[in-house]
Motif scaffolding. Structure first.
Motif, PDB file in Angstrom:
ATOM      1  N   ASP A 110      -3.665   6.310  -5.351  1.00  0.00           N
ATOM      2  CA  ASP A 110      -4.034   5.072  -4.676  1.00  0.00           C
ATOM      3  C   ASP A 110      -3.239   3.927  -5.299  1.00  0.00           C
ATOM      4  O   ASP A 110      -2.294   4.132  -6.033  1.00  0.00           O
ATOM      5  CB  ASP A 110      -5.543   4.843  -4.810  1.00  0.00           C
ATOM      6  N   GLY A 111      -3.668   2.710  -5.054  1.00  0.00           N
ATOM      7  CA  GLY A 111      -2.974   1.564  -5.643  1.00  0.00           C
ATOM      8  C   GLY A 111      -1.722   1.220  -4.855  1.00  0.00           C
ATOM      9  O   GLY A 111      -1.545   1.641  -3.705  1.00  0.00           O
ATOM     10  N   TYR A 112      -0.852   0.469  -5.487  1.00  0.00           N
ATOM     11  CA  TYR A 112       0.309  -0.068  -4.798  1.00  0.00           C
ATOM     12  C   TYR A 112       1.542   0.801  -5.015  1.00  0.00           C
ATOM     13  O   TYR A 112       1.619   1.573  -5.961  1.00  0.00           O
ATOM     14  CB  TYR A 112       0.567  -1.498  -5.247  1.00  0.00           C
ATOM     15  N   SER A 113       2.505   0.615  -4.121  1.00  0.00           N
ATOM     16  CA  SER A 113       3.618   1.554  -4.025  1.00  0.00           C
ATOM     17  C   SER A 113       4.944   1.027  -4.558  1.00  0.00           C
ATOM     18  O   SER A 113       5.761   1.792  -5.049  1.00  0.00           O
ATOM     19  CB  SER A 113       3.777   1.948  -2.543  1.00  0.00           C
ATOM     20  N   PHE A 114       5.188  -0.270  -4.438  1.00  0.00           N
ATOM     21  CA  PHE A 114       6.490  -0.841  -4.802  1.00  0.00           C
ATOM     22  C   PHE A 114       6.401  -1.457  -6.199  1.00  0.00           C
ATOM     23  O   PHE A 114       5.586  -2.334  -6.436  1.00  0.00           O
ATOM     24  CB  PHE A 114       6.878  -1.920  -3.787  1.00  0.00           C
ATOM     25  N   VAL A 115       7.257  -1.039  -7.146  1.00  0.00           N
ATOM     26  CA  VAL A 115       8.282  -0.020  -7.034  1.00  0.00           C
ATOM     27  C   VAL A 115       7.794   1.290  -7.660  1.00  0.00           C
ATOM     28  O   VAL A 115       6.734   1.311  -8.273  1.00  0.00           O
ATOM     29  CB  VAL A 115       9.605  -0.437  -7.727  1.00  0.00           C
ATOM     30  N   SER A 116       8.588   2.339  -7.506  1.00  0.00           N
ATOM     31  CA  SER A 116       8.199   3.652  -8.021  1.00  0.00           C
ATOM     32  C   SER A 116       8.368   3.725  -9.534  1.00  0.00           C
ATOM     33  O   SER A 116       9.466   3.562 -10.054  1.00  0.00           O
ATOM     34  CB  SER A 116       9.055   4.737  -7.356  1.00  0.00           C
ATOM     35  N   ASP A 117       7.259   3.961 -10.237  1.00  0.00           N
ATOM     36  CA  ASP A 117       7.315   4.140 -11.696  1.00  0.00           C
ATOM     37  C   ASP A 117       8.181   5.336 -12.064  1.00  0.00           C
ATOM     38  O   ASP A 117       8.974   5.274 -13.009  1.00  0.00           O
ATOM     39  CB  ASP A 117       5.908   4.353 -12.267  1.00  0.00           C
ATOM     40  N   HIS A 118       8.002   6.444 -11.343  1.00  0.00           N
ATOM     41  CA  HIS A 118       8.757   7.658 -11.663  1.00  0.00           C
ATOM     42  C   HIS A 118      10.255   7.424 -11.521  1.00  0.00           C
ATOM     43  O   HIS A 118      11.041   7.796 -12.401  1.00  0.00           O
ATOM     44  CB  HIS A 118       8.328   8.808 -10.749  1.00  0.00           C
ATOM     45  N   ALA A 119      10.666   6.815 -10.414  1.00  0.00           N
ATOM     46  CA  ALA A 119      12.090   6.565 -10.198  1.00  0.00           C
ATOM     47  C   ALA A 119      12.634   5.573 -11.218  1.00  0.00           C
ATOM     48  O   ALA A 119      13.757   5.738 -11.724  1.00  0.00           O
ATOM     49  CB  ALA A 119      12.327   6.048  -8.778  1.00  0.00           C
ATOM     50  N   GLY A 120      11.856   4.546 -11.538  1.00  0.00           N
ATOM     51  CA  GLY A 120      12.314   3.542 -12.499  1.00  0.00           C
ATOM     52  C   GLY A 120      12.499   4.111 -13.888  1.00  0.00           C
ATOM     53  O   GLY A 120      13.539   3.902 -14.531  1.00  0.00           O
ATOM     54  N   ALA A 121      11.495   4.837 -14.383  1.00  0.00           N
ATOM     55  CA  ALA A 121      11.589   5.414 -15.718  1.00  0.00           C
ATOM     56  C   ALA A 121      12.702   6.448 -15.798  1.00  0.00           C
ATOM     57  O   ALA A 121      13.442   6.512 -16.788  1.00  0.00           O
ATOM     58  CB  ALA A 121      10.254   6.036 -16.113  1.00  0.00           C
ATOM     59  N   ALA A 122      12.838   7.269 -14.752  1.00  0.00           N
ATOM     60  CA  ALA A 122      13.889   8.286 -14.739  1.00  0.00           C
ATOM     61  C   ALA A 122      15.276   7.642 -14.798  1.00  0.00           C
ATOM     62  O   ALA A 122      16.163   8.102 -15.526  1.00  0.00           O
ATOM     63  CB  ALA A 122      13.769   9.151 -13.491  1.00  0.00           C
ATOM     64  N   PRO A 176       0.830  -1.219   0.000  1.00  0.00           N
ATOM     65  CA  PRO A 176       0.000   0.000   0.000  1.00  0.00           C
ATOM     66  C   PRO A 176       0.859   1.262   0.000  1.00  0.00           C
ATOM     67  O   PRO A 176       2.014   1.244   0.415  1.00  0.00           O
ATOM     68  CB  PRO A 176      -0.799  -0.117   1.310  1.00  0.00           C
ATOM     69  N   ARG A 177       0.267   2.344  -0.430  1.00  0.00           N
ATOM     70  CA  ARG A 177       0.950   3.636  -0.393  1.00  0.00           C
ATOM     71  C   ARG A 177       1.234   4.033   1.054  1.00  0.00           C
ATOM     72  O   ARG A 177       0.476   3.674   1.965  1.00  0.00           O
ATOM     73  CB  ARG A 177       0.092   4.706  -1.058  1.00  0.00           C
ATOM     74  N   PRO A 178       2.313   4.785   1.287  1.00  0.00           N
ATOM     75  CA  PRO A 178       2.650   5.160   2.667  1.00  0.00           C
ATOM     76  C   PRO A 178       1.528   5.873   3.406  1.00  0.00           C
ATOM     77  O   PRO A 178       1.258   5.578   4.581  1.00  0.00           O
ATOM     78  CB  PRO A 178       3.865   6.075   2.480  1.00  0.00           C
ATOM     79  N   HIS A 179       0.868   6.809   2.743  1.00  0.00           N
ATOM     80  CA  HIS A 179      -0.166   7.593   3.440  1.00  0.00           C
ATOM     81  C   HIS A 179      -1.391   6.754   3.785  1.00  0.00           C
ATOM     82  O   HIS A 179      -2.201   7.139   4.628  1.00  0.00           O
ATOM     83  CB  HIS A 179      -0.571   8.814   2.613  1.00  0.00           C
ATOM     84  N   GLU A 180      -1.538   5.575   3.148  1.00  0.00           N
ATOM     85  CA  GLU A 180      -2.645   4.694   3.477  1.00  0.00           C
ATOM     86  C   GLU A 180      -2.392   3.940   4.773  1.00  0.00           C
ATOM     87  O   GLU A 180      -3.345   3.531   5.455  1.00  0.00           O
ATOM     88  CB  GLU A 180      -2.892   3.709   2.333  1.00  0.00           C
ATOM     89  N   SER A 181      -1.109   3.729   5.098  1.00  0.00           N
ATOM     90  CA  SER A 181      -0.753   2.985   6.307  1.00  0.00           C
ATOM     91  C   SER A 181      -0.319   3.884   7.457  1.00  0.00           C
ATOM     92  O   SER A 181      -0.284   3.438   8.607  1.00  0.00           O
ATOM     93  CB  SER A 181       0.384   1.994   5.989  1.00  0.00           C
TER      94      SER A 181
END
Length: 219
Positions: A109-121, A92-97
């Motif tokens: 919303d949705g799942y957090s691992f892994v970060s799309d932004h960090a991966g694509a960058a 889960p996303r950090p703010h959800e927990s």
């Protein structure tokens, strides 16, 4: 699969970085959110375009331009590879927990691992580094900034970002031989079409450079 466990040190880092949001004014927070969500990805894509402009006249222009195309394709493949990973890990996303966190962007919303932004960058940065060292280093710095921004915004844990870095690097490096083997002949073929010659034109293919100075003046 159940969500990943969160070591105390990771939560400490998350709270410390996300806590910086409290010190930002409303307008500054909006700017930071826009940059972390859209601005940095746009700049990274623009760097790829700048890379193309810088390498399209090199002696190895077809291969170098193919490398620029590969940077964008690697980012897309990283995003695609992350789809099953996110569903499998189901974190889960950090703010959800952690309700005390400050989410700086709505609708994440949705799942957090892994970060799309960090991966694509990271995929763009690593692939671009293989083509142009200076631009690649700039892009790597922006990728690190992108990862930090995602934690600051409260939409990813630090390990989500680290996982994104690893995934993007793996895709950009491990699939590069296949990607370049497919893209280089394609670029060479397209550049051979008269009206697409601007795509990749090595010095030897430049009609103006093939002439001696006297012939250029006569023309």
């Amino acid at each position: 699969m159940a969500g990943l466990d969160h070591p105390d040190f990771e939560l400490d880092v998350l709270y410390e970085i996300n806590g910086l949001a409290e010190r930002l004014s409303g307008r500054t927070r909006d700017v930071v959110t826009f940059v972390g969500e859209y601005g940095l990805p746009f700049v990274l894509v623009a760097l790829v375009g700048l890379g193309w402009l810088l390498v399209r006249r090199r002696a190895d222009a077809p291969q170098a331009v193919a490398g620029c195309f590969w940077a964008l394709l690697a980012a897309g493949l990283t995003w695609a590879a992350n789809v099953p990973i996110r569903a499998f890990v189901a974190r889960p996303r950090p703010h959800e927990s952690h309700a005390e966190l400050i989410p700086m962007v709505d609708g994440r919303d949705g799942y957090s691992f892994v970060s799309d932004h960090a991966g694509a960058a990271t995929a763009i940065a690593v692939a671009l580094f293989l083509v142009h060292r200076v631009l690649g280093l700039v892009a790597l710095g922006l990728a690190l900034l992108q990862g930090a921004a995602r934690v600051l915004m409260g939409v990813h844990y630090p390990t989500d970002v680290i996982g994104g870095f690893a995934l993007g690097m793996a895709v950009a490096l491990l699939l590069a031989p296949l990607g370049m083997a497919l893209l280089t002949p394609l670029v060479r073929a397209l550049a051979g079409v008269g009206w697409l010659g601007w795509l990749a034109r090595p010095p030897a293919d430049d009609p103006e450079r093939e002439r001696d100075p006297g012939e250029r003046l006569a023309a």
